[in-house]
Design an enzyme around this catalytic site. Structure first.
Site, short mmCIF file in Angstrom:
data_model
loop_
_atom_site.label_atom_id
_atom_site.label_comp_id
_atom_site.label_asym_id
_atom_site.label_seq_id
_atom_site.Cartn_x
_atom_site.Cartn_y
_atom_site.Cartn_z
N GLY A 163 3.15 -6.10 6.10
CA GLY A 163 3.17 -6.45 7.52
C GLY A 163 4.54 -6.18 8.11
O GLY A 163 5.30 -5.35 7.62
N VAL A 220 8.49 -7.16 9.43
CA VAL A 220 9.67 -7.91 8.99
C VAL A 220 10.51 -8.23 10.21
O VAL A 220 10.81 -7.33 11.01
CB VAL A 220 10.50 -7.12 7.95
CG1 VAL A 220 11.66 -7.96 7.45
CG2 VAL A 220 9.62 -6.68 6.79
N LYS A 250 9.10 -11.90 6.31
CA LYS A 250 7.99 -10.97 6.12
C LYS A 250 6.71 -11.65 6.54
O LYS A 250 6.27 -12.62 5.92
CB LYS A 250 7.90 -10.53 4.66
CG LYS A 250 9.02 -9.62 4.21
CD LYS A 250 8.87 -9.24 2.74
CE LYS A 250 7.59 -8.49 2.48
NZ LYS A 250 7.46 -8.09 1.05
N ASP A 303 7.54 -1.80 -8.31
CA ASP A 303 7.78 -0.91 -7.17
C ASP A 303 9.28 -0.69 -6.98
O ASP A 303 9.81 -0.79 -5.87
CB ASP A 303 7.16 -1.48 -5.91
CG ASP A 303 6.97 -0.42 -4.82
OD1 ASP A 303 7.01 0.79 -5.15
OD2 ASP A 303 6.79 -0.78 -3.64
#
Length: 959
Positions: free
Chosen positions: A647, A649, A663, A759
């Site tokens: 989404g 920030v 966030k 990640d």
């Protein structure tokens, strides 16, 4: 008066001529329509003027037909001589219509303005007409994958502008025509780059006069024919050549001694012939990737000294070539080597694969030789085959190499793009973006790829990304593409299936399909040199989007397929609505009861509710929605500092003045209460100076938000790309690498439970005011429980280019997956290049450019020019060594993060920096050179840079 009448008469006759010409074009297309048995697009039933009435696949200039694009239209019938009336025609593309049969009309020679004649994958038969040589402007001639017979017309030699000649996969016979002073020949095509004549029945000698130094050929493909006699020595004159395929013929004699003049050749196939003499000397062919000399009649030849000098080799195939002697260990250390096949020879002595075999090496086939001993210094993971060697007659440690491996098939398919595929109805396919649609499908057939490893997922992803980039640049209506099922066919071609999915619709319309077919048959899309030349063969597409049809003068939006499909979908939707309505009524009461709890997260987390009890938080505060709304000025646009898959920030300020980053999950991406609680419990336990700290969370009024400390200097990616203006010299990059490595080591070794980030990338490494690196964004992270201390089997997620290939293939996530990603980050630190850029993978680029005998490993061309002078890059070689160990193909070859940290600390000490301590209490000051103090980034004028030099920081401040 007389002159005025003459003028009017001239205009009158010009108008008559124009009208007559237009009528002639219309009449010709009507003849095509009739010949094609009413299989033309429905728009051809609208009006009689193809230009004015907008017939699909027809393009006009000044009311004259100049292009016909009708690929993948399921046309049936022949190509009548009326086509010759379209004298303004420049493009004729009818590929992927297997229902087009009969001969190619000689009237094709009337199209004097034709530049592209592309008839791939049809069923035309009979001889290619000599009149094809009457097309002086022709640039591309693609008649491949038809049923043409007879000889190659000598008149093709008249096509002085020809760039691409492809007659492969037909039934052509006879010799290659060459000029003799009277008739023309292919030797006259000095501007041609591509001679593709393979998969026919051509015979006789390859004429020596076809090759000369004035030619500019790149690809010579004569494979799978019936050529006899020697390879002409004149071949060595064509130094522009990059791909040579003469395999699967009956060629005899010695390979010309000047063959190694072809120093630009990357793929050479001479296998399955009757070549004799000694194995050719290929010294100097330094860019050669793929070499296949197998199954010839060479006399006994010693192992060539040039084996280990060809540093670009990925594949060496010399089965049954009468080689003898002992193999040098240096052969197996060629950096990109993937496959060696020297079976059925007389290789003898002791096999020594060495201490540092290529990290890409997967298979070494030495069956049926005379190897008597094997020096094993490592536990090799390569597929080594020693069957039918003397060493296998003794029992010992080589037993596992003395039986044939089971046949394994390589499976690859493009994975979903961070989404869950939904079940699709009959004929529909789920796209990588998890949308059901009717894809355009077909097969890529790559004639000379530079690699032999079929399990290289990175290279397939590179091809997929380049396809998407191409479709986006050409504004094609494409949502996504999928590649799958790679295999090598009997001709050693790489075959790869393709699916192209429509954008915003259930299926493509006819215009979308005919353009897709054209760009793939016309070679408009160019793959990287890893794949080289290709043929694309499309499957029939019969799910066109509803289109305009005219019946009895009435226009309506419909088609039989559309009506059936619409009815089916409508019926399904009606049933689904009934079910949803029932479920809605049944659950309405429960929803009402839960509405109150939505705004009270701790009530939701009550032990009695079954959600696991009060969250076990360590220093993380629960914020209300109204509090965070106030701290971010009602989530204003000016406070929006970024966006991601989770989404938006936002930047905020707490009452005590502390800056925070929030966030905020977008609607539809929120988790359940239990999952969200688990995530914040995990993150609240993470406390380390090199990991972004979680300050709190919000689970209020249906919102899910995570509140982190705000990191002022943004991402490492921004600094490497120059967007932040921060100058990162070699010293700063070393400190950043060590800091990020310590953060990951903490997650792996000291966090409770241990965490796999999943990640790791430069976008998820942040830099604070002192440029201390902090690992961020744990949206994909996975904890290691006691039950799965070694690995987690989970859906593949991450970022392409950083992703561990072993995890990608097995779906088994380990700590070594983070190590691989961090190795890519290290390479990005020294090159400032994206992991995948213009179809090139950073890991491979660095390996290809490396030469350990040179200063800085000869990497000057790939290093970021802003990193500093060569004399200042002390320790860079060791840094590269560590990074390449991190990106080994398998996890067991990679070091743990604790070892990476130690190696980076040694490099720091080598360059005279204090690496600091391992404790979490150490401050960022311990990273700096002794006696240096950076109180604030703006205090150092050299910290910010621009392309023309360095600017004082004050000039970067807002006015």
């Amino acid at each position: 008066m007389g002159s005025r009448i003459r003028h009017l008469l001239i205009i009158f006759f010009i108008q008559i001529w124009i009208t007559t010409a237009q009528n002639r074009d219309g009449a010709a297309l009507q003849a095509l329509k009739e010949a094609w048995k009413n299989t033309v697009p429905p728009s051809w039933n609208v009006g009689s003027d193809p230009c004015r009435d907008g017939w699909e696949g027809i393009m006009c200039t000044n009311s004259r037909v100049t292009s016909i694009y009708l690929t993948s239209m399921q046309l049936t019938g022949g190509l009548p001589g009326d086509i010759g009336q379209l004298v303004e025609l420049q493009y004729l593309a009818l590929s992927y219509n297997p229902g087009l049969t009969g001969s190619l009309t000689p009237a094709i020679g009337n199209l004097g303005k034709l530049t592209n004649l592309v008839l791939v994958g049809c069923s035309f038969s009979g001889p290619i007409p000599d009149t094809i040589g009457n097309l002086p402007r022709l640039i591309i001639l693609s008649l491949n994958s038809n049923r043409f017979t007879g000889s190659i017309p000598a008149s093709i030699g008249n096509l002085k502008n020809l760039y691409w000649l492809d007659l492969t996969d037909n039934q052509l016979t006879g010799n290659i025509p060459v000029s003799d002073g009277i008739k023309p020949g292919l030797d006259m095509l000095t501007h041609a780059k591509h001679f593709h004549l393979g998969d026919n029945q051509l015979s006789g000698n390859i004429p020596p006069q076809i090759f000369h130094s004035n030619m500019s050929l790149l690809h010579l493909l004569l494979e799978n024919n019936k050529f006899t006699g020697p390879i002409p020595s004149t071949l060595g004159l064509v130094r522009s050549l990059e791909v040579v395929r003469l395999d699967r013929n009956a060629l005899t004699g010695d390979v010309p001694s000047n063959i190694n003049n072809l120093i630009n050749v990357t793929e050479m196939f001479l296998s399955y012939n009757k070549l004799s003499g000694l194995v050719p000397n290929l010294t100097g062919m330094n860019v050669l990737n793929y070499l296949d000399l197998s199954n010839n009649k060479f006399g006994p030849s010693d192992i060539p000294s040039w084996f280990s000098t060809l540093k670009s080799l990925t594949t060496l195939k010399m089965q049954n070539t009468n080689l003898r002697g002992q193999l040098p260990a240096a052969l197996f250390e060629i950096p990109q080597l993937q496959n060696v096949d020297l079976s059925d020879n007389q290789v003898n002595g002791t096999l020594n694969i060495g201490l540092n075999p290529s990290s890409q090496l997967q298979r070494v086939d030495l069956r049926t030789n005379n190897i008597a001993d094997f020096t094993q210094r490592l536990q090799y993971t390569i597929g080594l085959i020693l069957v039918d060697n003397p060493i296998c007659m003794e029992s010992g440690v080589t037993d596992k190499f003395c039986s044939l491996p089971s046949n394994t098939t390589t499976s690859y398919s493009t994975l979903p793009n961070n989404c869950i595929p939904t079940p699709c109805g009959s004929g529909l396919v789920s796209s990588p973006n998890c949308k059901c649609a009717f894809p355009y499908m077909g097969s890529f057939i790559f004639k000379a790829p530079s690699f032999s490893s079929l399990g290289n997922t990175t290279i397939y992803e590179s091809l997929r990304l380049s396809l998407m980039t191409f479709f986006q640049k050409t504004q094609m209506p494409v949502d996504s593409v999928s590649l799958m099922n790679p295999y090598r066919n009997l001709d050693d071609y790489l075959v790869l299936n393709l699916e192209v999915f429509p954008s915003g619709e259930l299926s493509f319309n006819r215009t979308g399909i005919l353009w897709l077919g054209f760009v793939l048959s016309n070679q408009t899309f160019k793959p990287s040199k890893d794949f080289n030349t290709y043929v694309f063969i499309a499957q029939d597409y019969d799910n066109f989007l509803s289109e305009v049809q005219v019946t009895g003068g009435t226009t309506h939006k419909s088609s039989n397929t559309g009506v059936i499909l619409g009815s089916a979908i409508g019926g399904c939707v009606f049933v689904v609505l009934l079910v949803v309505a029932g479920v809605y009524a049944f659950r309405q009461k429960g929803r009402a009861e839960r509405a109150t709890q939505q705004s009270r997260p701790f009530a939701l987390w009550d032990p009695a509710s079954g959600s696991g009890g009060v969250p076990q938080l360590k220093g993380a505060k629960a914020f209300t929605f109204e509090e965070l709304k106030k701290y971010t000025r009602n989530f204003s646009e000016t406070n929006n500092i970024g966006a991601g898959g989770y989404g938006m920030v936002y930047k905020g300020t707490l009452p005590n003045g502390q800056l925070i980053a929030i966030k905020r999950a977008q609607q539809g991406s929120t988790q359940g209460g239990l999952e969200f609680k688990t995530e914040i419990e995990l993150l609240s336990r993470v406390h380390h100076k090199n990991v972004v700290a979680l300050i709190g969370f919000c689970f209020d009024q249906g919102e899910q938000m995570l509140v982190y400390e705000y990191i002022v200097n943004g991402t490492l990616k921004d600094s490497l790309s120059g967007r932040s203006g921060i100058r990162l010299d070699w010293m700063r990059r070393l400190k950043i690498a060590l800091g990020a490595a310590r953060g990951l080591q903490y997650l792996h070794d000291l966090a409770d439970p241990p965490i796999i980030h999943r990640d790791v990338k430069t976008n998820n490494i942040l830099l604070d005011e002192r440029l201390v690196a902090k690992v961020a964004d744990f949206g994909l992270s996975k904890p290691l429980s006691d039950a799965n201390r070694t690995h987690i089997t989970t859906q593949v997620k991450g970022t392409m280019g950083y992703m561990d290939p072993e995890y990608y293939m097995t779906q088994q996530l380990t700590e070594k997956s983070d190590v691989y990603s961090f190795g890519v980050v290290m390479l990005e630190l020294i090159t400032a290049r994206n992991p995948i850029e213009k179809g090139k993978y950073i890991v491979r680029e660095v390996k290809q450019s490396m030469n350990k005998s040179k200063e800085l490993y000869g990497l000057h061309e790939v290093l970021d020019p802003t990193i500093g002078l060569s004399s200042q890059l002390k320790g860079l070689e060791r840094f590269v060594d560590v990074s390449l160990r991190c990106v080994e193909e398998t996890g067991n070859q990679r070091p743990p993060m604790s070892q990476v940290v130690k190696e980076l600390e040694r490099i720091m000490e080598l360059v005279g920096l204090n690496p600091g301590t391992e404790s979490s209490s150490s401050t960022s000051a311990s990273y700096e050179v002794s006696g240096t103090d950076y109180n604030h980034p703006y205090s150092n004028d050299s910290l910010y840079a621009y392309s023309g030099g360095f600017l004082p920081a004050k000039l970067l401040q807002p006015k």
